[in-house]
Design an enzyme around this catalytic site. Structure first.
Site, mmCIF file in Angstrom:
data_model
loop_
_atom_site.group_PDB
_atom_site.id
_atom_site.type_symbol
_atom_site.label_atom_id
_atom_site.label_comp_id
_atom_site.label_asym_id
_atom_site.label_seq_id
_atom_site.Cartn_x
_atom_site.Cartn_y
_atom_site.Cartn_z
ATOM 1 N N CYS A 1 0.803 -1.227 0.000
ATOM 2 C CA CYS A 1 0.000 0.000 0.000
ATOM 3 C C CYS A 1 0.835 1.276 0.000
ATOM 4 O O CYS A 1 0.328 2.347 -0.318
ATOM 5 C CB CYS A 1 -0.947 0.005 1.190
ATOM 6 N N HIS B 1 -3.700 7.106 2.260
ATOM 7 C CA HIS B 1 -4.033 5.757 1.788
ATOM 8 C C HIS B 1 -5.397 5.398 2.357
ATOM 9 O O HIS B 1 -5.671 5.575 3.535
ATOM 10 C CB HIS B 1 -2.964 4.780 2.269
ATOM 11 N N ASN C 1 -9.997 -0.686 0.170
ATOM 12 C CA ASN C 1 -8.544 -0.524 0.121
ATOM 13 C C ASN C 1 -8.035 -1.086 -1.205
ATOM 14 O O ASN C 1 -8.100 -2.289 -1.432
ATOM 15 C CB ASN C 1 -7.933 -1.274 1.316
HETATM 16 N N1 COA Z 1 -17.727 -9.226 9.871
HETATM 17 C C1 COA Z 1 -18.141 -9.523 11.104
HETATM 18 N N2 COA Z 1 -17.299 -9.801 12.103
HETATM 19 C C2 COA Z 1 -15.990 -9.780 11.833
HETATM 20 C C3 COA Z 1 -15.486 -9.487 10.547
HETATM 21 C C4 COA Z 1 -16.428 -9.208 9.548
HETATM 22 N N3 COA Z 1 -16.066 -8.913 8.283
HETATM 23 N N4 COA Z 1 -14.145 -9.547 10.581
HETATM 24 C C5 COA Z 1 -13.802 -9.868 11.840
HETATM 25 N N5 COA Z 1 -14.908 -10.011 12.595
HETATM 26 C C6 COA Z 1 -15.003 -10.347 13.996
HETATM 27 C C7 COA Z 1 -13.774 -11.051 14.513
HETATM 28 O O1 COA Z 1 -13.849 -12.431 14.217
HETATM 29 C C8 COA Z 1 -13.844 -10.748 15.985
HETATM 30 O O2 COA Z 1 -14.738 -11.662 16.567
HETATM 31 P P1 COA Z 1 -14.416 -12.325 18.010
HETATM 32 O O3 COA Z 1 -14.362 -11.166 18.952
HETATM 33 O O4 COA Z 1 -15.572 -13.209 18.203
HETATM 34 O O5 COA Z 1 -13.114 -13.011 17.806
HETATM 35 C C9 COA Z 1 -14.484 -9.381 16.053
HETATM 36 O O6 COA Z 1 -15.084 -9.165 14.764
HETATM 37 C C10 COA Z 1 -13.504 -8.256 16.326
HETATM 38 O O7 COA Z 1 -12.367 -8.481 15.527
HETATM 39 P P2 COA Z 1 -11.159 -7.493 15.551
HETATM 40 O O8 COA Z 1 -10.125 -7.969 14.608
HETATM 41 O O9 COA Z 1 -10.752 -7.185 16.944
HETATM 42 O O10 COA Z 1 -11.864 -6.189 14.981
HETATM 43 P P3 COA Z 1 -11.256 -4.763 14.812
HETATM 44 O O11 COA Z 1 -12.081 -3.767 15.521
HETATM 45 O O12 COA Z 1 -9.783 -4.730 15.062
HETATM 46 O O13 COA Z 1 -11.485 -4.508 13.271
HETATM 47 C C11 COA Z 1 -10.275 -4.585 11.223
HETATM 48 C C12 COA Z 1 -10.914 -5.383 12.326
HETATM 49 C C13 COA Z 1 -9.626 -5.537 10.221
HETATM 50 C C14 COA Z 1 -11.348 -3.768 10.521
HETATM 51 C C15 COA Z 1 -9.234 -3.633 11.829
HETATM 52 O O14 COA Z 1 -8.366 -4.352 12.680
HETATM 53 C C16 COA Z 1 -8.435 -2.930 10.816
HETATM 54 O O15 COA Z 1 -8.926 -2.116 10.093
HETATM 55 N N6 COA Z 1 -7.108 -3.187 10.785
HETATM 56 C C17 COA Z 1 -6.227 -2.598 9.818
HETATM 57 C C18 COA Z 1 -6.416 -3.329 8.568
HETATM 58 C C19 COA Z 1 -5.868 -2.605 7.399
HETATM 59 O O16 COA Z 1 -6.331 -1.550 7.067
HETATM 60 N N7 COA Z 1 -4.893 -3.211 6.773
HETATM 61 C C20 COA Z 1 -4.345 -2.735 5.602
HETATM 62 C C21 COA Z 1 -3.340 -1.684 5.906
HETATM 63 S S1 COA Z 1 -2.648 -1.135 4.433
#
Ligand code: COA
Length: 330
Positions: free
Chosen positions: A116, A255, A286
């Site tokens: 990215c 980004h 993204n």
């Molecule tokens: N729909 C529903 N539930 C989901 C899900 C989805 N698409 N994806 C994950 N979950 C669930 C998980 O399984 C977890 O469940 P659990 O508590 O029973 O284990 C719960 O939601 C919370 O997961 P978590 O990973 O803690 O959520 P979060 O608030 O951190 O959000 C992201 C997840 C991926 C949105 C977030 O971590 C994020 O944006 N990270 C950066 C990712 C990114 O941008 N990467 C690229 C950078 S270039």
């Protein structure tokens, strides 16, 4: 006049595939909800390339638009740098494929793999080539077909990504368009965000396909925290290196990974910054290396960036890698 050669952006272009995949569509594919995706990421829909549409095709469309805006003929292009983590093939480079399709007979080119943050890395390489006098212009493209590297059974990742391409033309100028750049990597965190298979370490096999190791894998929560910290640092340093303050920035083009990351960075940068941020992640998700140039092209088209605007671009991605660049629109 010092006689020093500077580099300036003189054209922008973008291409987004026709097919729209909404959060409601994803609800039918994995255990997720529109509400979860919107509140955790800000994404409402993303574009998906056609089966016979590839990264080079999308990059080509964006490049043609940028060249037309810059009034540079394909035959006059001297360098083509393509940032992508989803090249058509491992080699030849996507840059070679675009060079051929454009008919850019004089150009050399190569791909830059920095996920990215790739577009800002490519922009810096191009700026260096222009500023040194080795080339008078360069085409910088960010293009991705991430849908080909997405595990469509994993709700952790498949809701986040989309396809598309953006491009800019850089040309020699007598004053700085590219005002400053700050780039960084931390390879000790390589496993946070990666496509594990397909290289020489883990060549394609039935097993790598079965385990979906050709798809993106990500430690979401860990990535989130580092994204905020490094983007903030890169933004602050790029602004300082440009001899500016946050108040001088007219438009911030981050980004487009996640609205919560963008908000956290903008709020920490200062009061009133969020209002100056250009956002389109709600419509594209993204798109990795394509995200900043697509947003840049849309911000220009929307009149948010015009002659005299000071623009901050800031990125973060797999590597881990990051960058901040301040540009003045001449
Ligand atoms: N729909 C529903 N539930 C989901 C899900 C989805 N698409 N994806 C994950 N979950 C669930 C998980 O399984 C977890 O469940 P659990 O508590 O029973 O284990 C719960 O939601 C919370 O997961 P978590 O990973 O803690 O959520 P979060 O608030 O951190 O959000 C992201 C997840 C991926 C949105 C977030 O971590 C994020 O944006 N990270 C950066 C990712 C990114 O941008 N990467 C690229 C950078 S270039």
């Amino acid at each position: 006049m010092s006689g020093k050669i500077h580099a300036a952006i003189t054209g922008v272009g973008k291409y987004a595939p026709e097919k729209v995949l909404t959060n409601a569509d994803l609800e039918k594919m994995v255990d997720t909800s529109d509400e979860w995706i919107r509140t955790r990421t800000g994404i409402r829909e993303r574009r998906i390339a056609a089966p016979d549409e590839f990264t080079s095709d999308m990059g080509l469309r964006a490049a043609r638009e940028a060249l037309a805006q810059a009034r540079v003929a394909p035959e006059a292009v001297e360098a083509i740098f393509v940032a992508t983590c989803t090249p058509d093939r491992i080699f030849p480079s996507t840059a070679c494929l675009i060079q051929a399709a454009l008919g850019a007979k004089r150009a050399y080119g190569f791909d830059i793999s920095s996920a990215c943050a790739g577009f800002l890395m490519a922009l810096d390489a191009a700026a260096g080539a222009v500023e040194s006098g080795r080339v008078r212009n360069a085409l910088v493209i960010g293009a991705e077909k991430l849908s080909a590297a997405t595990d469509w059974t994993s709700r952790n990742t498949c809701v986040l990504f989309g396809d598309g391409a953006g491009a800019v033309v850089l040309q020699a100028a007598d004053r700085p368009g590219i005002r400053s750049t700050l780039l960084g990597v931390d390879g000790t965190l390589a496993d946070f965000l990666s496509i594990p298979a397909g290289g020489c370490r883990l060549p394609a096999s039935e097993e790598t396909v079965r385990q979906r190791l050709h798809c993106m894998h990500m430690a979401g929560r860990e990535t989130f925290k580092i994204a905020v910290a490094t983007m903030l640092e890169a933004a602050q340093q790029a602004i300082a290196r440009a001899g500016l303050t946050v108040a001088d920035i007219d438009c911030m083009v981050p980004h487009q990974a996640n609205m919560r990351i963008v908000e956290a960075v903008a709020k920490r940068l200062g009061d009133g910054v969020l209002e100056r941020v250009f956002i389109n992640l709600d419509r594209y998700g993204n798109t990795s290396a394509a995200s900043i140039p697509i947003a840049l092209a849309e911000a220009v088209a929307a009149g948010k960036i015009a002659s005299g605007s000071k623009v901050l671009m800031v990125a973060f991605g797999g590597g881990l890698s990051w960058g901040g660049t301040v540009v003045e629109w001449l």
